[in-house]
Design a protein around this motif. Structure first.
Motif, PDB file in Angstrom:
ATOM      1  N   ALA A 124      -2.759  12.862   9.327  1.00 30.41           N
ATOM      2  CA  ALA A 124      -1.302  12.638   8.649  1.00 30.41           C
ATOM      3  C   ALA A 124      -0.980  11.425   8.461  1.00 30.41           C
ATOM      4  O   ALA A 124      -0.258  11.041   7.554  1.00 30.41           O
ATOM      5  N   ALA A 125      -1.507  10.462   9.467  1.00 33.90           N
ATOM      6  CA  ALA A 125      -1.182   9.154   9.412  1.00 33.90           C
ATOM      7  C   ALA A 125      -1.434   8.304   8.116  1.00 33.90           C
ATOM      8  O   ALA A 125      -0.861   7.425   7.783  1.00 33.90           O
ATOM      9  N   PHE A 126      -2.589   8.916   7.482  1.00 35.35           N
ATOM     10  CA  PHE A 126      -3.084   8.105   6.379  1.00 35.35           C
ATOM     11  C   PHE A 126      -3.221   8.870   5.084  1.00 35.35           C
ATOM     12  O   PHE A 126      -3.757   8.623   4.151  1.00 35.35           O
ATOM     13  N   ILE A 127      -2.381  10.332   4.922  1.00 32.88           N
ATOM     14  CA  ILE A 127      -2.484  10.956   3.952  1.00 32.88           C
ATOM     15  C   ILE A 127      -1.811  10.170   2.720  1.00 32.88           C
ATOM     16  O   ILE A 127      -2.250  10.156   1.525  1.00 32.88           O
ATOM     17  N   ALA A 128      -0.443   9.798   2.862  1.00 31.20           N
ATOM     18  CA  ALA A 128       0.083   8.963   1.861  1.00 31.20           C
ATOM     19  C   ALA A 128       1.308   8.260   2.770  1.00 31.20           C
ATOM     20  O   ALA A 128       1.811   8.753   3.615  1.00 31.20           O
ATOM     21  N   GLU A 129       1.925   7.272   1.866  1.00 31.68           N
ATOM     22  CA  GLU A 129       3.116   6.569   2.475  1.00 31.68           C
ATOM     23  C   GLU A 129       4.322   7.580   2.218  1.00 31.68           C
ATOM     24  O   GLU A 129       4.638   8.238   1.682  1.00 31.68           O
ATOM     25  N   GLY A 130       4.779   7.681   3.576  1.00 26.26           N
ATOM     26  CA  GLY A 130       6.033   8.657   4.120  1.00 26.26           C
ATOM     27  C   GLY A 130       5.823   9.865   4.258  1.00 26.26           C
ATOM     28  O   GLY A 130       6.418  10.589   4.783  1.00 26.26           O
ATOM     29  N   VAL A 131       4.417  10.428   4.548  1.00 25.24           N
ATOM     30  CA  VAL A 131       3.625  11.478   4.942  1.00 25.24           C
ATOM     31  C   VAL A 131       2.861  11.535   6.239  1.00 25.24           C
ATOM     32  O   VAL A 131       1.654  10.901   5.861  1.00 25.24           O
ATOM     33  N   GLY A 132       3.390  11.632   7.106  1.00 26.95           N
ATOM     34  CA  GLY A 132       2.494  11.302   8.253  1.00 26.95           C
ATOM     35  C   GLY A 132       3.212  12.249   9.424  1.00 26.95           C
ATOM     36  O   GLY A 132       3.899  13.228   9.218  1.00 26.95           O
ATOM     37  N   PRO A 133       2.810  11.836  10.731  1.00 28.26           N
ATOM     38  CA  PRO A 133       3.430  12.568  11.974  1.00 28.26           C
ATOM     39  C   PRO A 133       4.691  12.319  12.047  1.00 28.26           C
ATOM     40  O   PRO A 133       5.399  11.560  11.861  1.00 28.26           O
ATOM     41  N   GLU A 134       5.488  13.484  12.226  1.00 25.52           N
ATOM     42  CA  GLU A 134       6.798  13.742  12.315  1.00 25.52           C
ATOM     43  C   GLU A 134       7.370  14.241  13.838  1.00 25.52           C
ATOM     44  O   GLU A 134       6.796  14.880  14.347  1.00 25.52           O
ATOM     45  N   LEU A 249      10.955  -4.666  -6.536  1.00 31.04           N
ATOM     46  CA  LEU A 249      10.659  -6.113  -6.772  1.00 31.04           C
ATOM     47  C   LEU A 249       9.338  -6.438  -5.819  1.00 31.04           C
ATOM     48  O   LEU A 249       8.703  -7.416  -5.962  1.00 31.04           O
ATOM     49  N   GLN A 250       9.517  -5.852  -4.528  1.00 27.05           N
ATOM     50  CA  GLN A 250       8.403  -6.155  -3.535  1.00 27.05           C
ATOM     51  C   GLN A 250       7.010  -5.617  -4.187  1.00 27.05           C
ATOM     52  O   GLN A 250       6.150  -6.109  -3.684  1.00 27.05           O
ATOM     53  N   ALA A 251       7.177  -4.542  -4.791  1.00 26.69           N
ATOM     54  CA  ALA A 251       5.922  -3.944  -5.466  1.00 26.69           C
ATOM     55  C   ALA A 251       5.427  -4.913  -6.435  1.00 26.69           C
ATOM     56  O   ALA A 251       4.277  -5.105  -6.748  1.00 26.69           O
ATOM     57  N   LEU A 252       6.355  -5.336  -7.261  1.00 23.82           N
ATOM     58  CA  LEU A 252       5.839  -6.487  -8.357  1.00 23.82           C
ATOM     59  C   LEU A 252       5.394  -7.846  -7.917  1.00 23.82           C
ATOM     60  O   LEU A 252       4.492  -8.225  -8.312  1.00 23.82           O
ATOM     61  N   ALA A 253       5.682  -8.130  -6.724  1.00 22.96           N
ATOM     62  CA  ALA A 253       5.209  -9.254  -6.140  1.00 22.96           C
ATOM     63  C   ALA A 253       3.849  -9.309  -5.560  1.00 22.96           C
ATOM     64  O   ALA A 253       3.245 -10.376  -5.497  1.00 22.96           O
ATOM     65  N   THR A 254       3.340  -8.077  -5.531  1.00 20.50           N
ATOM     66  CA  THR A 254       1.955  -7.821  -5.076  1.00 20.50           C
ATOM     67  C   THR A 254       0.990  -7.967  -6.120  1.00 20.50           C
ATOM     68  O   THR A 254      -0.162  -8.171  -5.938  1.00 20.50           O
ATOM     69  N   LEU A 255       1.596  -7.934  -7.497  1.00 20.87           N
ATOM     70  CA  LEU A 255       0.409  -7.983  -8.601  1.00 20.87           C
ATOM     71  C   LEU A 255      -0.375  -9.188  -8.944  1.00 20.87           C
ATOM     72  O   LEU A 255      -1.330  -9.269  -9.058  1.00 20.87           O
ATOM     73  N   PRO A 256       0.421 -10.361  -8.676  1.00 21.35           N
ATOM     74  CA  PRO A 256      -0.452 -11.508  -8.847  1.00 21.35           C
ATOM     75  C   PRO A 256      -1.477 -11.660  -8.050  1.00 21.35           C
ATOM     76  O   PRO A 256      -2.516 -12.460  -8.272  1.00 21.35           O
ATOM     77  N   PHE A 257      -1.495 -11.020  -6.660  1.00 24.92           N
ATOM     78  CA  PHE A 257      -2.680 -11.009  -5.665  1.00 24.92           C
ATOM     79  C   PHE A 257      -3.593  -9.851  -5.771  1.00 24.92           C
ATOM     80  O   PHE A 257      -4.270  -9.842  -5.036  1.00 24.92           O
ATOM     81  N   TYR A 258      -3.128  -9.095  -6.967  1.00 21.07           N
ATOM     82  CA  TYR A 258      -4.121  -7.901  -6.947  1.00 21.07           C
ATOM     83  C   TYR A 258      -4.151  -7.206  -5.742  1.00 21.07           C
ATOM     84  O   TYR A 258      -5.135  -6.602  -5.336  1.00 21.07           O
ATOM     85  N   ASP A 259      -3.235  -6.913  -4.998  1.00 24.63           N
ATOM     86  CA  ASP A 259      -3.031  -6.199  -3.747  1.00 24.63           C
ATOM     87  C   ASP A 259      -2.487  -4.704  -4.129  1.00 24.63           C
ATOM     88  O   ASP A 259      -1.441  -4.308  -3.838  1.00 24.63           O
ATOM     89  N   TRP A 260      -3.715  -4.193  -4.513  1.00 21.70           N
ATOM     90  CA  TRP A 260      -3.233  -2.468  -5.242  1.00 21.70           C
ATOM     91  C   TRP A 260      -2.863  -1.628  -3.906  1.00 21.70           C
ATOM     92  O   TRP A 260      -1.896  -0.680  -3.929  1.00 21.70           O
ATOM     93  N   ASP A 261      -3.429  -2.010  -2.752  1.00 19.62           N
ATOM     94  CA  ASP A 261      -2.880  -1.046  -1.726  1.00 19.62           C
ATOM     95  C   ASP A 261      -1.669  -1.240  -1.208  1.00 19.62           C
ATOM     96  O   ASP A 261      -0.798  -0.314  -1.004  1.00 19.62           O
ATOM     97  N   TRP A 263       0.643  -2.251  -3.002  1.00 19.63           N
ATOM     98  CA  TRP A 263       1.592  -1.979  -4.306  1.00 19.63           C
ATOM     99  C   TRP A 263       1.657  -0.469  -4.256  1.00 19.63           C
ATOM    100  O   TRP A 263       2.727   0.004  -4.343  1.00 19.63           O
ATOM    101  N   ASN A 264       0.660   0.327  -3.757  1.00 21.57           N
ATOM    102  CA  ASN A 264       1.015   1.754  -3.739  1.00 21.57           C
ATOM    103  C   ASN A 264       1.640   2.277  -2.594  1.00 21.57           C
ATOM    104  O   ASN A 264       2.615   3.206  -2.707  1.00 21.57           O
ATOM    105  N   ARG A 265       1.663   1.441  -1.527  1.00 22.33           N
ATOM    106  CA  ARG A 265       2.787   1.877  -0.344  1.00 22.33           C
ATOM    107  C   ARG A 265       4.022   1.598  -0.811  1.00 22.33           C
ATOM    108  O   ARG A 265       4.832   2.277  -0.565  1.00 22.33           O
ATOM    109  N   VAL A 266       4.199   0.376  -1.472  1.00 20.72           N
ATOM    110  CA  VAL A 266       5.658  -0.168  -1.953  1.00 20.72           C
ATOM    111  C   VAL A 266       6.355   0.916  -2.781  1.00 20.72           C
ATOM    112  O   VAL A 266       7.439   1.464  -2.878  1.00 20.72           O
ATOM    113  N   SER A 267       5.497   0.943  -3.847  1.00 22.76           N
ATOM    114  CA  SER A 267       6.029   1.894  -4.965  1.00 22.76           C
ATOM    115  C   SER A 267       6.136   3.269  -4.652  1.00 22.76           C
ATOM    116  O   SER A 267       7.166   4.131  -4.998  1.00 22.76           O
ATOM    117  N   SER A 268       5.360   3.734  -3.770  1.00 24.86           N
ATOM    118  CA  SER A 268       5.381   5.185  -3.126  1.00 24.86           C
ATOM    119  C   SER A 268       6.781   5.259  -2.406  1.00 24.86           C
ATOM    120  O   SER A 268       7.117   6.454  -2.163  1.00 24.86           O
TER     121      SER A 268
END
Length: 405
Positions: A124-134, A249-261, A263-268
């Protein structure tokens, strides 16, 4: 979809009599069409599917999905304390990290029915951002209920943005239509040309000071209202989405570095695509069984694009509205600037002649005269100003004493 949006295109067509300027049109009419189009996109299930889809062992899956949509799903707030406790619950030690990864590989086959408690937390720890062990008493939930209100919010916003336009249409009372009808075309008959010119000259040589001042004041009020509405919507959008822009804004800051992982964590965190839902089921003896379900929110893929665009659009029109108000104040306070605005519509009149034509006109008269200039034939407007200049000259000569003449 095109057939549903097509009627909105008629709303953006240019009218024969323009009672709004470009900024007013962009703020009210264009924003109204954009918001209605977004609400239609989100309500078109045939293109983007159901708003929620849940994975559950319960046979009556429709009940589970309706329950989760009605009561709201949730994600877990990811802070250092929570994530540290979760990792300690599933990982033996840092020295055995390699053995732990070998025991719990991150693959599709790893999503088989969960049996072992530690393995359940690990997967569950890696299913998605915010979805993990409770961890009961440790993990903090963040409930997601805004998606139930998105379409209603867009419809309400569209009504709010179009309100100044409707208000000004009522206050304007078709005055420009009465003054400028039949004279907006490039080619006019001599009879229509001369008749409308005489009517305009008679109208602007008659005293309508109070009426024209109220006319101008109401229009400026609607412009200020446009600016206030755009600023309030920016603030409300940030509150509605729980600090939307600061997180995004934190997600947009990752775009120049192509850090899509990243990006997905912050936008989620703002628009989760996968969330959790807890359904209570009562057994025959009245014992409560808690069912932990995994839900997918497909529309959040579209929501994040729509709200990013809307945020930028609201910010843009707010800036344009503020600049427009500053320009309007400069025109109202500077007589020379008002004369230059009139001269920009005339290519043959000298500065002295324009000053003479505007000599007895109040600021409200000037405002209405500018509105007339963009709705009538340029040649007709030039003849109107020329005749006003001649009337002012003749009146000033008649007022001079005989000895001066």
């Amino acid at each position: 979809m095109y057939s549903a949006v097509k009627p909105l295109s008629k709303y953006l067509q240019f009218k024969s009599i323009r009672i709004y300027d470009a900024v007013f049109t962009i703020h009210s009419k264009c924003t109204f069409v954009i918001l209605i189009t977004c609400s239609l996109l989100l309500s078109a299930r045939q293109y983007f599917g159901d708003p929620i889809q849940c994975l559950s062992e319960e046979k009556n899956i429709e009940y589970v999905q309706s329950y989760c949509w009605t009561m709201g799903t949730y994600i877990l707030k990811q802070d250092n304390a929570t994530s540290g406790n979760a990792q300690q619950a599933v990982r033996p030690s840092n020295a055995n990290a390699a053995q732990w990864r070998a025991k719990h590989p991150r693959s599709r086959s790893d999503l088989r029915p969960l049996v072992d408690h530690d393995e359940a937390y690990a997967r569950a720890a890696f299913i998605a951002e915010g979805v993990g062990p409770e961890l009961r008493g440790v993990s903090e939930r963040e409930y997601l209920r805004y998606y139930q209100w998105v379409i209603i919010l867009l419809l309400v916003q569209s009504v709010i943005f179009v309100f100044p336009s409707c208000l000004w249409k009522v206050w304007e009372g078709q005055r420009l239509k009465q003054l400028c009808s039949q004279v907006g075309d490039a080619l006019l008959s001599d009879e229509t040309y001369n008749t409308r010119r005489r009517l305009l000259v008679k109208y602007f040589t008659t005293d309508h000071e109070d009426l024209h001042f109220c006319y101008m004041a109401k229009y400026v009020f609607c412009e200020v209202l446009n600016c206030v509405i755009s600023v309030v919507n920016i603030i409300f959008l940030d509150v509605f989405l729980n600090g939307f822009w600061a997180k995004y804004l934190q997600a947009l800051a990752t775009l120049p570095f192509y850090d899509w992982d990243h990006w997905n964590r912050v936008s989620s965190k703002v628009f989760p695509k996968i969330s959790k839902c807890e359904v209570l089921k009562y057994g025959p003896s009245g014992t409560v069984n808690v069912m932990d379900n995994l839900c997918i929110l497909p529309l959040n893929i579209l929501n994040e694009k729509i709200f990013v665009f809307l945020w930028c659009w609201f910010l843009l029109i707010a800036i344009v509205s503020v600049l427009n108000i500053l320009c309007r104040l400069a025109m109202l306070s500077n007589k020379n600037l008002r004369e230059k605005m009139i001269r920009s519509q005339l290519s043959f009149m000298t500065k002295r002649h324009v000053q003479r034509a505007l000599r007895d006109l109040t600021i409200g008269d000037w405002f209405l005269l500018m509105k007339v200039s963009v709705n009538v034939n340029p040649m007709l407007f030039g003849d109107l100003m020329q005749e006003l200049c001649e009337l002012r000259t003749s009146s000033s000569i008649s007022m001079m004493p005989d000895s001066a003449v």
